[in-house]
Every structure is written in structure tokens, then in C-alpha cells.
Design an enzyme around this catalytic site. Structure first.
Site, PDB file in Angstrom:
ATOM      1  N   LYS A  20       0.728  -1.299   0.013  1.00 52.08           N
ATOM      2  CA  LYS A  20      -0.367   0.044  -0.202  1.00 52.08           C
ATOM      3  C   LYS A  20       1.214   1.267  -0.162  1.00 52.08           C
ATOM      4  O   LYS A  20       0.823   2.413  -1.075  1.00 52.08           O
ATOM      5  CB  LYS A  20      -0.717  -0.084   0.975  1.00 52.08           C
ATOM      6  N   ARG A  95      -9.537   0.594   8.163  1.00 50.65           N
ATOM      7  CA  ARG A  95      -9.704  -0.490   7.364  1.00 50.65           C
ATOM      8  C   ARG A  95     -10.546  -1.151   8.599  1.00 50.65           C
ATOM      9  O   ARG A  95      -9.933  -2.587   9.357  1.00 50.65           O
ATOM     10  CB  ARG A  95      -8.380  -0.535   9.552  1.00 50.65           C
ATOM     11  N   ARG A 134      10.994  -4.758   4.632  1.00 53.63           N
ATOM     12  CA  ARG A 134      11.174  -3.886   4.821  1.00 53.63           C
ATOM     13  C   ARG A 134      12.311  -2.515   5.389  1.00 53.63           C
ATOM     14  O   ARG A 134      11.635  -3.187   6.762  1.00 53.63           O
ATOM     15  CB  ARG A 134       9.661  -3.334   3.984  1.00 53.63           C
ATOM     16  N   ARG A 167      11.002  -0.306  10.702  1.00 50.01           N
ATOM     17  CA  ARG A 167       9.686  -0.575  12.217  1.00 50.01           C
ATOM     18  C   ARG A 167       9.413  -0.883  12.945  1.00 50.01           C
ATOM     19  O   ARG A 167      10.048  -1.940  12.908  1.00 50.01           O
ATOM     20  CB  ARG A 167       8.042   0.174  10.705  1.00 50.01           C
ATOM     21  N   ARG A 178      -1.497  -7.807  13.010  1.00 47.80           N
ATOM     22  CA  ARG A 178      -1.421  -7.493  12.358  1.00 47.80           C
ATOM     23  C   ARG A 178      -2.554  -8.024  11.217  1.00 47.80           C
ATOM     24  O   ARG A 178      -3.646  -7.595  10.778  1.00 47.80           O
ATOM     25  CB  ARG A 178      -0.525  -6.167  11.660  1.00 47.80           C
TER      26      ARG A 178
HETATM   27  P1  AMP Z   1       0.690   0.787   8.628  1.00 50.36           P
HETATM   28  O1  AMP Z   1       1.229   2.160   9.203  1.00 50.36           O
HETATM   29  O2  AMP Z   1      -0.678   1.003   7.908  1.00 50.36           O
HETATM   30  O3  AMP Z   1       0.552  -0.586   8.334  1.00 50.36           O
HETATM   31  O4  AMP Z   1      -0.242   1.761  10.436  1.00 50.36           O
HETATM   32  C1  AMP Z   1       1.238   1.061  11.643  1.00 50.36           C
HETATM   33  C2  AMP Z   1      -0.398   0.631  12.486  1.00 50.36           C
HETATM   34  O5  AMP Z   1      -0.735   2.399  12.955  1.00 50.36           O
HETATM   35  C3  AMP Z   1      -1.221   0.093  12.435  1.00 50.36           C
HETATM   36  O6  AMP Z   1      -0.389  -1.243  12.750  1.00 50.36           O
HETATM   37  C4  AMP Z   1      -2.614   0.410  13.607  1.00 50.36           C
HETATM   38  O7  AMP Z   1      -2.145   0.332  15.099  1.00 50.36           O
HETATM   39  C5  AMP Z   1      -2.363   2.026  13.546  1.00 50.36           C
HETATM   40  N1  AMP Z   1      -2.957   2.091  12.795  1.00 50.36           N
HETATM   41  C6  AMP Z   1      -2.952   2.716  11.115  1.00 50.36           C
HETATM   42  N2  AMP Z   1      -4.021   3.160  10.240  1.00 50.36           N
HETATM   43  C7  AMP Z   1      -5.123   2.810  11.574  1.00 50.36           C
HETATM   44  C8  AMP Z   1      -6.408   3.159  10.613  1.00 50.36           C
HETATM   45  N3  AMP Z   1      -7.310   2.981   9.703  1.00 50.36           N
HETATM   46  N4  AMP Z   1      -7.648   1.916  12.154  1.00 50.36           N
HETATM   47  C9  AMP Z   1      -7.295   1.936  13.385  1.00 50.36           C
HETATM   48  N5  AMP Z   1      -5.044   1.671  13.535  1.00 50.36           N
HETATM   49  C10 AMP Z   1      -4.083   1.950  12.033  1.00 50.36           C
END
Ligand code: AMP
Length: 227
Positions: A20, A95, A134, A167, A178
């Protein structure tokens, strides 16, 4: 050359590690649309140690979803910015079904709609191994990968000179959580957007290349958007 894709409001949907971030950035750069990534927004709040950052830390550290009400407020703020007035690429939001409903409602109030939801399809076997390789620039969010996309100078972003790191939530244990959260809460959005005739599938089975880029851009150009 950067094209202006006025009025296109796009969502990138997909499992963690499905690409993404990478594809949002390619669309954002190529089509001149702001990239709004909730994960990046939350990481910025964490880094700045804001009250919101303190609230979301333990959810993120454990690979759990941040509660909807906090996430929706954050996105509504980002979408209210005038830079998002003429379209955007949403990455990592919505999400959950309540997030999708809140987004539809918020856009309706502004007389807007989502134009296309791009569902990134990946082979989930090996996803955890691939995701563990990554890296990301902590300053601009540019994704890298130790397998096939390293910065020219190790540890330094090619675009902004920021630090390129792994990360802290890209651990095997967190990734498994996740992925569980994705299947339980996010995958139902595939049907939600299919029913609304907004979903297109994009098979992301190799590192980004020109053929994939032009195929995706043709799909995006094919939706009407607003003038
Ligand atoms: P990402 O960078 O998109 O993988 O997001 C990292 C973390 O941020 C996720 O594992 C969640 O803890 C939180 N997060 C990001 N986007 C959302 C969302 N739309 N709803 C809830 N938690 C989110």
C-alpha cells in the site's frame, strides 16, 4: 512527468505488507495527489510525543488497531486540509466498516465521494518474511526493501536525506497480530466496496515496474472523478 488528476479520491486496500505504501507513493507522485497514510500520521504523533501519540502507542506497539473514534478524527482533520480538496490517496484507512461508514458520511457532507478503491492482491505465503525486509524513511515515508530496493547510500533516503530504518512494529509477532486484525476487521471492506461498485483488484506480485505502473494509472484514468 507528473500529471494532475483533479478530483480523484482513491483508497488503497490490502493486507499489511501488500505494498500500500509503495503504490500510494507512486500514485501520489505520478498523479499529483496528496498521500494520506494513517500509519504515518500516527507515527508522527508518536515521534512528537503528543497526547494522541501517547494514546495510540500501545495499540501500535502490539499490532492492534487504534480505536475508530481516534482514527476517524485524525483522518477528518487531514481531509479538511485544503491540500486534500482536489483529491487524495488514502493509505491504511479505512480499516474497519465503521471507519468506512464515517468516511462516506464525512465526504457526503462535503459533497464528495470516493472514486475508486484499489485492492492490492498478494500471495500471503511469505508475506511476513517479505515484510520483515522492508525499511522506511522516518522523514518522508519513502519505502525501501533490503531485498530489492535499497537507498543509494545505506541508511539515508534518496529523496529527502532522512534516516532509513526498520519500523519498530515490523517484528514477526506484531506482523502476525496485524494480519489477524486485517482478516477480522479490514477484509470485510472488500465486500463493502464491491457492493458499492468501487472496488478494482490490482495484483501486486512483483517489485513495481513500468508495466504495472501504466496498468494501474490506466485504471485510475478510467474513473471519472470530479472536474
Ligand atoms: P500502517 O503503517 O498502515 O501499517 O499502520 C501502523 C499501525 O498504525 C497499525 O498497526 C495500527 O496500530 C495503526 N493504524 C494505522 N491506520 C489505522 C486505522 N485506519 N485504524 C486503526 N489503526 C490504524
Amino acid at each position: 512527468m507528473m500529471e494532475q488528476t483533479m478530483g480523484k479520491r482513491l483508497i488503497l486496500l490490502g493486507a499489511p505488507g501488500s505494498g500500500k505504501g509503495t503504490w500510494s507513493k507512486i500514485i501520489s507522485d505520478g498523479k499529483g495527489l496528496p498521500h494520506i497514510a494513517t500509519g504515518d500520521l500516527f507515527r508522527a504523533e508518536l515521534a512528537a510525543e503528543t497526547p494522541l501519540g501517547r494514546k495510540v502507542k500501545s495499540f501500535m506497539d502490539h499490532g492492534a488497531l487504534v480505536p475508530d473514534e481516534l482514527t476517524i478524527l485524525l483522518v477528518e482533520k487531514a481531509l479538511s486540509d485544503e491540500r486534500a480538496a482536489n483529491g487524495f490517496v488514502l493509505d491504511g484507512f479505512p480499516r474497519t466498516i465503521p471507519q468506512a461508514e464515517a468516511l462516506t458520511e464525512f465526504l457526503e457532507k462535503c459533497g464528495q465521494t470516493i472514486d475508486m478503491v484499489i485492492n492490492l492482491i498478494v500471495d500471503e505465503s511469505g508475506l511476513i518474511e517479505r515484510t520483515l525486509s522492508r525499511l522506511v524513511c522516518i522523514k518522508c515515508g519513502q519505502p525501501y526493501n533490503t531485498m530489492n530496493m535499497m537507498p543509494a547510500v545505506e541508511g539515508t533516503c534518496d529523496y529527502c536525506g532522512g534516516d532509513v530504518v526498520q519500523r519498530s512494529d515490523d517484528t514477526e509477532e506484531t506482523l502476525r497480530k496485524r494480519l489477524e486484525a486485517y482478516h477480522a476487521s479490514t477484509a470485510p471492506l472488500i465486500d463493502y466496496y464491491k457492493e458499492r461498485d468501487l472496488l478494482v483488484a490490482f495484483i501486486n506480485d512483483r517489485p513495481p515496474n513500468e508495466e504495472m505502473r501504466s496498468r494501474l494509472f490506466s485504471m485510475i484514468d478510467g474513473v471519472k472523478g470530479e472536474a
